[in-house]
Scaffold this active site. Sequence first.
Site, PDB file in Angstrom:
ATOM      1  N   TYR A  36       0.851  -1.196   0.000  1.00  0.00           N
ATOM      2  CA  TYR A  36       0.000   0.000   0.000  1.00  0.00           C
ATOM      3  C   TYR A  36       0.889   1.249   0.000  1.00  0.00           C
ATOM      4  CZ  TYR A  36      -3.955  -3.079   1.213  1.00  0.00           C
ATOM      5  OH  TYR A  36      -4.914  -4.064   1.226  1.00  0.00           O
ATOM      6  N   SER A  59      -4.883 -14.294   1.408  1.00  0.00           N
ATOM      7  CA  SER A  59      -5.835 -13.351   0.825  1.00  0.00           C
ATOM      8  C   SER A  59      -6.053 -13.717  -0.634  1.00  0.00           C
ATOM      9  CB  SER A  59      -5.307 -11.915   0.939  1.00  0.00           C
ATOM     10  OG  SER A  59      -6.236 -11.016   0.374  1.00  0.00           O
ATOM     11  N   ARG A 108     -12.950   7.908  -5.265  1.00  0.00           N
ATOM     12  CA  ARG A 108     -11.988   6.897  -5.696  1.00  0.00           C
ATOM     13  C   ARG A 108     -12.101   6.661  -7.202  1.00  0.00           C
ATOM     14  NH1 ARG A 108     -11.549   1.189  -2.613  1.00  0.00           N
ATOM     15  NH2 ARG A 108     -10.944   2.629  -0.954  1.00  0.00           N
ATOM     16  N   GLY A 162     -13.148   1.048   4.556  1.00  0.00           N
ATOM     17  CA  GLY A 162     -12.267   2.036   3.947  1.00  0.00           C
ATOM     18  C   GLY A 162     -12.968   3.374   4.091  1.00  0.00           C
ATOM     19  N   GLU A 200     -20.120   7.633   9.695  1.00  0.00           N
ATOM     20  CA  GLU A 200     -21.339   7.110   9.055  1.00  0.00           C
ATOM     21  C   GLU A 200     -21.264   5.576   8.977  1.00  0.00           C
ATOM     22  OE1 GLU A 200     -22.229   8.616   5.081  1.00  0.00           O
ATOM     23  OE2 GLU A 200     -23.443   6.827   4.683  1.00  0.00           O
TER      24      GLU A 200
HETATM   25  P1  NDP Z   1     -14.890  -0.052   0.506  1.00  0.00           P
HETATM   26  O1  NDP Z   1     -15.431  -0.954  -0.537  1.00  0.00           O
HETATM   27  O2  NDP Z   1     -15.745   0.165   1.707  1.00  0.00           O
HETATM   28  O3  NDP Z   1     -14.529   1.337  -0.186  1.00  0.00           O
HETATM   29  C1  NDP Z   1     -14.081   2.397   0.606  1.00  0.00           C
HETATM   30  C2  NDP Z   1     -14.136   3.702  -0.187  1.00  0.00           C
HETATM   31  O4  NDP Z   1     -15.485   4.030  -0.525  1.00  0.00           O
HETATM   32  C3  NDP Z   1     -13.626   4.864   0.653  1.00  0.00           C
HETATM   33  O5  NDP Z   1     -12.225   4.982   0.618  1.00  0.00           O
HETATM   34  C4  NDP Z   1     -14.359   6.037   0.042  1.00  0.00           C
HETATM   35  O6  NDP Z   1     -13.704   6.395  -1.160  1.00  0.00           O
HETATM   36  C5  NDP Z   1     -15.728   5.417  -0.281  1.00  0.00           C
HETATM   37  N1  NDP Z   1     -16.638   5.507   0.860  1.00  0.00           N
HETATM   38  C6  NDP Z   1     -16.584   4.798   2.020  1.00  0.00           C
HETATM   39  N2  NDP Z   1     -17.584   5.131   2.842  1.00  0.00           N
HETATM   40  C7  NDP Z   1     -18.301   6.070   2.207  1.00  0.00           C
HETATM   41  C8  NDP Z   1     -19.462   6.785   2.559  1.00  0.00           C
HETATM   42  N3  NDP Z   1     -20.078   6.586   3.718  1.00  0.00           N
HETATM   43  N4  NDP Z   1     -19.954   7.677   1.648  1.00  0.00           N
HETATM   44  C9  NDP Z   1     -19.360   7.881   0.469  1.00  0.00           C
HETATM   45  N5  NDP Z   1     -18.234   7.234   0.083  1.00  0.00           N
HETATM   46  C10 NDP Z   1     -17.715   6.324   0.951  1.00  0.00           C
HETATM   47  O7  NDP Z   1     -13.524  -0.608   1.082  1.00  0.00           O
HETATM   48  P2  NDP Z   1     -12.030  -0.660   0.440  1.00  0.00           P
HETATM   49  O8  NDP Z   1     -12.076  -1.054  -0.990  1.00  0.00           O
HETATM   50  O9  NDP Z   1     -11.321   0.589   0.818  1.00  0.00           O
HETATM   51  O10 NDP Z   1     -11.434  -1.882   1.273  1.00  0.00           O
HETATM   52  C11 NDP Z   1     -11.338  -1.772   2.697  1.00  0.00           C
HETATM   53  C12 NDP Z   1      -9.996  -2.283   3.147  1.00  0.00           C
HETATM   54  O11 NDP Z   1      -9.842  -3.654   2.772  1.00  0.00           O
HETATM   55  C13 NDP Z   1      -8.762  -1.588   2.520  1.00  0.00           C
HETATM   56  O12 NDP Z   1      -8.450  -0.380   3.133  1.00  0.00           O
HETATM   57  C14 NDP Z   1      -7.710  -2.644   2.750  1.00  0.00           C
HETATM   58  O13 NDP Z   1      -7.244  -2.574   4.074  1.00  0.00           O
HETATM   59  C15 NDP Z   1      -8.482  -3.940   2.530  1.00  0.00           C
HETATM   60  N6  NDP Z   1      -8.301  -4.438   1.144  1.00  0.00           N
HETATM   61  C16 NDP Z   1      -7.675  -5.648   0.987  1.00  0.00           C
HETATM   62  C17 NDP Z   1      -7.472  -6.166  -0.256  1.00  0.00           C
HETATM   63  C18 NDP Z   1      -6.779  -7.478  -0.392  1.00  0.00           C
HETATM   64  O14 NDP Z   1      -6.386  -7.849  -1.507  1.00  0.00           O
HETATM   65  N7  NDP Z   1      -6.606  -8.218   0.672  1.00  0.00           N
HETATM   66  C19 NDP Z   1      -7.894  -5.462  -1.491  1.00  0.00           C
HETATM   67  C20 NDP Z   1      -8.584  -4.223  -1.221  1.00  0.00           C
HETATM   68  C21 NDP Z   1      -8.784  -3.758   0.052  1.00  0.00           C
HETATM   69  P3  NDP Z   1     -13.736   7.897  -1.791  1.00  0.00           P
HETATM   70  O15 NDP Z   1     -14.201   8.846  -0.741  1.00  0.00           O
HETATM   71  O16 NDP Z   1     -12.320   8.136  -2.216  1.00  0.00           O
HETATM   72  O17 NDP Z   1     -14.673   7.776  -2.964  1.00  0.00           O
END
Ligand code: NDP
Length: 339
Positions: free
Chosen positions: A61, A169, A245, A301, A310
């Site tokens: 990351y 994973s 994102r 995330g 939220e």
């Molecule tokens: P989500 O699918 O929950 O996406 C999170 C993103 O969505 C945020 O960064 C934000 O992006 C947007 N978001 C989140 N909450 C809200 C809200 N309430 N309102 C509006 N937009 C919102 O999770 P991630 O894809 O980030 O995955 C979570 C975690 O899982 C990662 O941080 C990581 O630690 C892990 N992960 C592991 C992987 C693996 O291969 N093992 C792969 C991917 C993730 P924005 O505001 O920029 O639009």
Amino acid sequence: MDHVPTPMVYRRMGRSGLQLSAFSLGSWVTFHNQLGAAGVREMLAAAFDRGVNFFDNAEAYADGQSETLMGQAIAELGWDRLDFVVSSKYYWGLGRGSSGGAQPRVNGRDTLNRKYLLQAVEGSLRRLRLDYIDLVYCHRPDPETPIEETVWAMHDIIERGRALYWGTSEWSADEIRAAWEIAERHHLHKPVVEQPQYNLFHRRRVEREYARLYADVGLGLTIWSPLASGLLTGKYRHGVPLGSRGEQAAASFLRDGLTDARRNQAVEMLLHIAVELDCSMAQLALAWAASNPRVSSVILGASTLAQLHENLGALAVLPRLDAGVRARMEEMTAPWADA
Ligand code: NDP
């Protein structure tokens, strides 16, 4: 909407004794790219104050910077080591842009070989400023390295006190079972957890492929992208919002999925259920993911504190999500999901 914070729920990570908060916090995309040192510290502090005890990270990351920022924030916050769980993951290696010399980095990229794994963990420990990492994952399977070599390396990392538990994973059920059986045969530390993608549009692996593993090997799950990178918040129904994102160059591979018209129509239908339950779309989708009893922790995330607060409100929605509501949600999304 949730005004008085609902207390955090803790779940055992599969058959292990370790307890994780049902909602945890991850750093992919956000740390370093969207949040600097002060933002990361605030985010960690806010999550911790709401009972989050698990913070997910990976070597790759932000090419190590995400670990550096998390390590700095944890040191500044001065938490008791017993009160938080930190993870990291290994496979891709650091410095993909250049190997820094004439030699290609054959032993430090896209691999789970012993040399890479043992060295990579040392780098994470330095960046995270920790004496040990609670949870280390093999970030992807490596078909080129014998699973036996990887299992021995993960065992040795634990034996050397560098980590406490290990997992995988996005490994297939067969790969997880093979690793578990090798560990069983040689009395080594077993993989106890898998980290798969799981959300309303991505269900097959967790619900079908791994079905036998939960009872057979006691597999725990820490699930990623519970909001499908934001699609399940409803914010991509009318295109890609500024600053989201979906707009980031680093996440351009996600854009087609985020703006998929049929999936956004399904989200539009789900919004009616969110209104009925008096919660936001994000809270509804997160509560659905957490309602699967196989899920040890839903990794959140969040790019802002408001999103984090939220999303943690999903805890209050969880008890309202009965079987009937879940079935309706699954019916609305099933045609566009992989289930
Ligand atoms: P989500 O699918 O929950 O996406 C999170 C993103 O969505 C945020 O960064 C934000 O992006 C947007 N978001 C989140 N909450 C809200 C809200 N309430 N309102 C509006 N937009 C919102 O999770 P991630 O894809 O980030 O995955 C979570 C975690 O899982 C990662 O941080 C990581 O630690 C892990 N992960 C592991 C992987 C693996 O291969 N093992 C792969 C991917 C993730 P924005 O505001 O920029 O639009």
